[in-house]
Enzyme design. Structure first.
Site, PDB file in Angstrom:
ATOM      1  CE  LYS A 115      -7.664  -4.269  -9.054  1.00  0.00           C
ATOM      2  NZ  LYS A 115      -6.665  -5.281  -9.356  1.00  0.00           N
TER       3      LYS A 115
ATOM      4  CB  THR B  78      -5.252  -3.588 -12.512  1.00  0.00           C
ATOM      5  OG1 THR B  78      -5.257  -4.844 -11.831  1.00  0.00           O
ATOM      6  CG2 THR B  78      -5.491  -3.779 -13.981  1.00  0.00           C
TER       7      THR B  78
HETATM    8  N1  ASP Z   1      -1.281  -8.362  -9.477  1.00  0.00           N
HETATM    9  C1  ASP Z   1      -1.395  -7.797 -10.799  1.00  0.00           C
HETATM   10  C2  ASP Z   1      -0.651  -6.486 -10.835  1.00  0.00           C
HETATM   11  O1  ASP Z   1      -1.108  -5.484 -10.387  1.00  0.00           O
HETATM   12  C3  ASP Z   1      -2.813  -7.631 -11.184  1.00  0.00           C
HETATM   13  C4  ASP Z   1      -3.056  -7.047 -12.536  1.00  0.00           C
HETATM   14  O2  ASP Z   1      -2.207  -6.828 -13.341  1.00  0.00           O
HETATM   15  O3  ASP Z   1      -4.230  -6.795 -12.814  1.00  0.00           O
HETATM   16  O4  ASP Z   1       0.422  -6.462 -11.316  1.00  0.00           O
END
Ligand code: ASP
Length: 462
Positions: free
Chosen positions: A262, A183
């Site tokens: 985000k 995310t």
């Molecule tokens: N640190 C992770 C990423 O962006 C967080 C997630 O997947 O929500 O890969």
């Protein structure tokens, strides 16, 4: 007992466990000064503190019992957990649409590694059906793991490979595409795909999760189900982000790939459409449009993939007292484009003016976006804005800074030797990245969970 029985535990917990004859994976009743707890003793992270024994409760949550509060540990059973998700072959039904899911990594593809305590990418896309069997009611899903990275490691190389793979899948006839992604930088990749894949005939839906699938509050399954539904049955043939709307699990929002960001480090409802309202909600097999000006699904398989990127671009987040040497250094390092995230309506201090002039003379293109994220760059209002315009800095209306950064890398890749065409491309909206006006009620209103959207949805869902 061997040392494997105490994986990761050190003194004083080690003696306690020996004293009560319990080990890792023992089911225990623990009587402590804080109360009585029942659960499974988990392996201890090697890097964690030495004072706690970790129990997984039947609710799925983990708690730490401090050694000096433990009166007694009684073993009631033993159950080694492997935390592997079974790989199952997806059932194929020719009456269902075919969807391709590309895995790139992130929490949605993760589980917790109890030895190190870290979240590691270890969830192959083939395991999806094993953990979310509802997907088989929606479509025939084929998966392909392109990368297994946390999203801070995504970049131009991966954007290009992903865009090309999506283009091929569309030409091969899939009815929709899902991209599993971390995310943290999903909005960068969403922007990159929005520019690189032009006029897609089917939905391209990006999805992630804020909480890994081994946690009871995980958003992974709901996000996947709604994203897959949108790809298989939705009418919106654009690059979309499909994530929790409200903090509860009532529905997901579909955000346009160039208007999404985000906005919260841990809420599941972290993605918000900025400068506009989200395109639609999706829940329980139903997509409810909030906006209607979207590209419609088509039957043809024509798609124009322009997967290029010039990496010599950057974002400069302005702060008071910024020094000109920073911009000079970028020019000296060979950067070809700078997106400034300026204050207010699009400002930087006078100190950097000479450096902006030097950048312009060296052929480095500079663009202005806003730290406020909502609203438009308006450089005619104050004298400083006019002066900055005269230095050749080009305003980008309400394009988000990250989107402008991605677009600039792409535009320079499209026209490496033609600065005028780069400028023309940058100032023309091609995927909704600049809009004529903000909706009067869009600002933090139609964003999920707030009363205004709930009232609208009650009407639309009737
Ligand atoms: N640190 C992770 C990423 O962006 C967080 C997630 O997947 O929500 O890969």
């Amino acid at each position: 007992m061997n040392t494997d029985d105490y994986q990761g535990y050190r003194e004083p917990c080690l003696s306690l466990m020996r004293q009560f004859g319990v080990r890792v994976w023992s089911e225990v009743v623990a009587r402590t000064a804080e109360g009585t707890f029942e659960g499974l003793i988990l392996p201890r992270s090697e890097t964690a503190d030495t004072q706690h024994i970790v129990l997984k409760l039947s609710s799925g949550y983990n708690i730490g019992l401090r050694a000096d509060t433990i009166h007694e540990l009684v073993e009631t059973g033993w159950k080694e957990a492997h935390y592997r998700i079974p790989e199952k072959e997806f059932p194929v039904d020719p009456s269902r649409p075919n969807v391709k899911l590309f895995g790139t990594g992130g929490t949605i593809a993760s589980r917790l590694d109890y030895r190190t305590g870290a979240v590691i990418p270890a969830f192959s896309p083939g395991e999806l059906y094993g953990s979310v069997p509802e997907l088989a009611d929606i479509c025939n899903l084929e998966t392909e793991k392109l990368f297994g990275v946390f999203s801070e490691n995504m970049g131009p190389e991966q954007y290009i490979e992903l865009a090309e793979a999506i283009g091929e899948a569309i030409r091969a006839g899939y009815h929709g595409i899902v991209v599993g992604h971390g995310t943290d930088t999903m909005h960068h990749t969403a922007a990159a795909l929005s520019f690189m894949i032009q006029r897609p005939p089917v939905p391209i839906v990006m999805v992630g999760s804020q909480r890994s699938s081994d946690r009871p509050s995980s958003d992974a399954a709901q996000n996947l189900i709604n994203a897959t539904w949108t790809a298989a049955h939705g009418e919106i043939a654009e690059v979309l982000v499909c994530m929790f709307g409200p903090t509860s699990d009532r529905y997901n929002l579909l955000h346009r790939g160039t208007r999404v960001r985000k906005m919260h480090s841990s809420y599941r409802s972290t993605f918000r459409t900025l400068g506009d309202v989200p395109l639609a909600t999706v829940a329980r097999g139903r997509i409810t449009p909030i906006k209607h000006d979207y590209a419609r699904r088509r039957d043809d398989r024509e798609v124009d993939v322009r997967a290029v990127f010039d990496e010599r671009v950057t974002i400069l987040y302005y702060y008071p007292n910024m020094q000109p040497d920073l911009i000079d250094a970028l020019v000296d390092c060979g950067y070809r484009g700078i997106v400034i995230a300026g204050t207010g309506l699009g400002h930087v201090n006078r100190k950097v003016y000479p450096a902006l002039e030097r950048a312009r003379d060296a052929g480095v293109q500079c663009y202005m976006t806003l730290q406020t994220l909502w609203g438009y760059v308006q450089m005619y209002v104050y004298e400083t804005g006019r002066e900055i315009l005269e230095l050749g800095v080009v305003p980008l209306a309400n394009m988000l800074p990250e989107v402008a950064y991605v677009k600039l890398g792409w535009a320079l890749g499209m026209h490496p030797d033609d600065p005028d065409r780069v400028r023309a491309l940058m100032t023309t909206s091609i995927a909704g990245e600049m809009t004529e006006r903000e909706p009067h009620d869009g600002y933090l209103v139609f964003q999920g969970g707030v009363p205004e959207l709930d009232a609208l949805l009650r009407r639309l869902w009737k």
